[in-house]
Design a protein around this motif. Structure first.
Motif, PDB file in Angstrom:
ATOM      1  N   TYR A 152      -5.678  57.793  35.873  1.00  0.00           N
ATOM      2  CA  TYR A 152      -4.543  57.651  34.848  1.00  0.00           C
ATOM      3  C   TYR A 152      -4.422  56.409  34.201  1.00  0.00           C
ATOM      4  N   ALA A 153      -3.745  56.086  33.327  1.00  0.00           N
ATOM      5  CA  ALA A 153      -3.297  54.886  32.747  1.00  0.00           C
ATOM      6  C   ALA A 153      -2.033  54.587  33.506  1.00  0.00           C
ATOM      7  N   ASP A 154      -1.433  53.351  33.789  1.00  0.00           N
ATOM      8  CA  ASP A 154      -0.301  52.926  34.423  1.00  0.00           C
ATOM      9  C   ASP A 154       1.054  53.536  33.898  1.00  0.00           C
ATOM     10  N   PRO A 155       0.952  53.648  32.395  1.00  0.00           N
ATOM     11  CA  PRO A 155       2.365  54.168  31.961  1.00  0.00           C
ATOM     12  C   PRO A 155       2.469  55.612  32.259  1.00  0.00           C
ATOM     13  N   VAL A 156       1.583  56.338  32.523  1.00  0.00           N
ATOM     14  CA  VAL A 156       1.682  57.755  32.853  1.00  0.00           C
ATOM     15  C   VAL A 156       1.497  58.095  34.188  1.00  0.00           C
ATOM     16  N   LYS A 157       1.172  57.204  35.122  1.00  0.00           N
ATOM     17  CA  LYS A 157       0.874  57.576  36.326  1.00  0.00           C
ATOM     18  C   LYS A 157       2.150  58.127  37.156  1.00  0.00           C
ATOM     19  N   GLY A 158       1.957  59.219  37.844  1.00  0.00           N
ATOM     20  CA  GLY A 158       3.248  59.824  38.493  1.00  0.00           C
ATOM     21  C   GLY A 158       4.028  60.770  37.573  1.00  0.00           C
ATOM     22  N   ARG A 159       3.741  60.718  36.324  1.00  0.00           N
ATOM     23  CA  ARG A 159       4.327  61.837  35.457  1.00  0.00           C
ATOM     24  C   ARG A 159       3.369  62.683  34.950  1.00  0.00           C
ATOM     25  N   PHE A 160       2.229  62.372  34.540  1.00  0.00           N
ATOM     26  CA  PHE A 160       1.073  63.128  33.920  1.00  0.00           C
ATOM     27  C   PHE A 160       0.045  63.606  34.789  1.00  0.00           C
ATOM     28  N   THR A 161      -0.262  64.931  34.760  1.00  0.00           N
ATOM     29  CA  THR A 161      -1.572  65.497  35.662  1.00  0.00           C
ATOM     30  C   THR A 161      -2.604  66.170  34.774  1.00  0.00           C
ATOM     31  N   ILE A 162      -3.654  65.640  34.955  1.00  0.00           N
ATOM     32  CA  ILE A 162      -4.940  66.277  34.178  1.00  0.00           C
ATOM     33  C   ILE A 162      -5.445  67.252  35.122  1.00  0.00           C
ATOM     34  N   SER A 163      -6.032  68.388  34.473  1.00  0.00           N
ATOM     35  CA  SER A 163      -6.717  69.327  35.482  1.00  0.00           C
ATOM     36  C   SER A 163      -7.696  70.208  34.399  1.00  0.00           C
ATOM     37  N   ARG A 164      -8.520  70.667  35.176  1.00  0.00           N
ATOM     38  CA  ARG A 164      -9.579  71.688  34.277  1.00  0.00           C
ATOM     39  C   ARG A 164      -9.856  72.811  35.016  1.00  0.00           C
ATOM     40  N   ASP A 165     -10.328  73.839  34.083  1.00  0.00           N
ATOM     41  CA  ASP A 165     -10.539  75.049  34.509  1.00  0.00           C
ATOM     42  C   ASP A 165     -11.791  75.533  33.841  1.00  0.00           C
ATOM     43  N   ASN A 166     -12.969  75.169  34.432  1.00  0.00           N
ATOM     44  CA  ASN A 166     -14.202  75.405  33.873  1.00  0.00           C
ATOM     45  C   ASN A 166     -14.545  76.749  33.585  1.00  0.00           C
ATOM     46  N   ALA A 167     -14.103  77.695  34.232  1.00  0.00           N
ATOM     47  CA  ALA A 167     -14.085  79.105  34.059  1.00  0.00           C
ATOM     48  C   ALA A 167     -13.726  79.474  32.697  1.00  0.00           C
ATOM     49  N   LYS A 168     -12.626  78.749  32.300  1.00  0.00           N
ATOM     50  CA  LYS A 168     -11.802  79.164  30.825  1.00  0.00           C
ATOM     51  C   LYS A 168     -12.284  78.075  29.756  1.00  0.00           C
ATOM     52  N   ASN A 169     -13.400  77.110  30.345  1.00  0.00           N
ATOM     53  CA  ASN A 169     -13.886  76.228  29.442  1.00  0.00           C
ATOM     54  C   ASN A 169     -12.623  75.385  28.886  1.00  0.00           C
ATOM     55  N   THR A 170     -11.651  74.934  29.614  1.00  0.00           N
ATOM     56  CA  THR A 170     -10.536  74.250  29.154  1.00  0.00           C
ATOM     57  C   THR A 170     -10.242  73.066  30.107  1.00  0.00           C
ATOM     58  N   VAL A 171      -9.461  71.859  29.579  1.00  0.00           N
ATOM     59  CA  VAL A 171      -8.915  70.842  30.319  1.00  0.00           C
ATOM     60  C   VAL A 171      -7.485  70.930  29.777  1.00  0.00           C
ATOM     61  N   ASN A 172      -6.589  70.450  30.637  1.00  0.00           N
ATOM     62  CA  ASN A 172      -5.309  70.385  30.284  1.00  0.00           C
ATOM     63  C   ASN A 172      -4.510  69.181  30.680  1.00  0.00           C
ATOM     64  N   LEU A 173      -3.390  68.964  30.002  1.00  0.00           N
ATOM     65  CA  LEU A 173      -2.627  67.622  30.544  1.00  0.00           C
ATOM     66  C   LEU A 173      -1.142  68.103  30.618  1.00  0.00           C
ATOM     67  N   LEU A 174      -0.650  68.247  31.801  1.00  0.00           N
ATOM     68  CA  LEU A 174       0.704  68.323  32.131  1.00  0.00           C
ATOM     69  C   LEU A 174       1.611  67.217  31.931  1.00  0.00           C
ATOM     70  N   MET A 175       2.614  67.017  31.166  1.00  0.00           N
ATOM     71  CA  MET A 175       3.261  65.800  31.028  1.00  0.00           C
ATOM     72  C   MET A 175       4.683  66.074  31.443  1.00  0.00           C
ATOM     73  N   ASN A 176       5.171  65.574  32.436  1.00  0.00           N
ATOM     74  CA  ASN A 176       6.437  65.726  32.944  1.00  0.00           C
ATOM     75  C   ASN A 176       7.400  64.394  32.604  1.00  0.00           C
ATOM     76  N   SER A 177       8.683  64.438  32.673  1.00  0.00           N
ATOM     77  CA  SER A 177       9.527  63.331  32.422  1.00  0.00           C
ATOM     78  C   SER A 177       9.219  62.528  31.068  1.00  0.00           C
ATOM     79  N   LEU A 178       9.004  63.212  30.014  1.00  0.00           N
ATOM     80  CA  LEU A 178       8.503  62.440  28.744  1.00  0.00           C
ATOM     81  C   LEU A 178       9.621  61.530  28.488  1.00  0.00           C
ATOM     82  N   LYS A 179       9.052  60.496  27.809  1.00  0.00           N
ATOM     83  CA  LYS A 179       9.871  59.254  27.324  1.00  0.00           C
ATOM     84  C   LYS A 179       9.608  59.212  25.820  1.00  0.00           C
ATOM     85  N   PRO A 180      10.315  58.808  24.854  1.00  0.00           N
ATOM     86  CA  PRO A 180      10.092  58.571  23.403  1.00  0.00           C
ATOM     87  C   PRO A 180       9.006  57.592  23.206  1.00  0.00           C
ATOM     88  N   GLU A 181       8.695  56.664  23.986  1.00  0.00           N
ATOM     89  CA  GLU A 181       7.341  55.949  24.046  1.00  0.00           C
ATOM     90  C   GLU A 181       6.073  56.653  24.336  1.00  0.00           C
TER      91      GLU A 181
END
Length: 124
Positions: free
Chosen positions: A60-89
């Motif tokens: 993870y990049a430092d600005p998103v570390k602890g807030r964003f989570t990347i995951s993948r579901d290879n069975a569904k052929n998808t990758v996801n990004l969960l973004m918490n505590s979003l900021k205007p930046e």
């Protein structure tokens, strides 16, 4: 080659959460390291997060570390990004990218395939 399509962007309030998804076709997603990048108006595209082929390693990049989570579901052929505590930046166009390499790098040249992007706007 693999085709990537992002979805899930939108307009949210600061502090809210948002989930982005990247759907792959043409190839099995498990064949690639997958990353997320973002680009705000007037700025260069920057690294956000990356995940290994089997999901065992993440970076993870430092600005998103602890807030964003990347995951993948290879069975569904998808990758996801969960973004918490979003900021205007965090406002930017978010891109999904795939790499045929073997290292989770933050540099754009490592990634060979790109989606069209999805807009994320965070209001204060």
């Amino acid at each position: 080659q693999v085709q990537l399509v992002e979805s899930g962007g939108g307009l949210v309030q600061a502090g809210d959460s948002l989930r982005l998804s990247c759907a792959a076709s043409g190839r099995t997603l498990s064949s690639y390291i997958t990353g997320w990048f973002r680009q705000a108006p007037g700025k260069e595209r920057e690294f956000v997060a990356a995940i290994s082929r089997n999901g065992g390693s993440t970076r993870y990049a430092d600005p998103v570390k602890g807030r964003f989570t990347i995951s993948r579901d290879n069975a569904k052929n998808t990758v996801n990004l969960l973004m918490n505590s979003l900021k205007p930046e965090d406002t930017a166009v978010y891109y999904c990218a795939a790499s045929s390499g073997f290292l989770l790098l933050e540099r754009l040249p490592q990634y060979d395939y790109w989606g069209q992007g999805t807009q994320v706007t965070v209001s204060s």
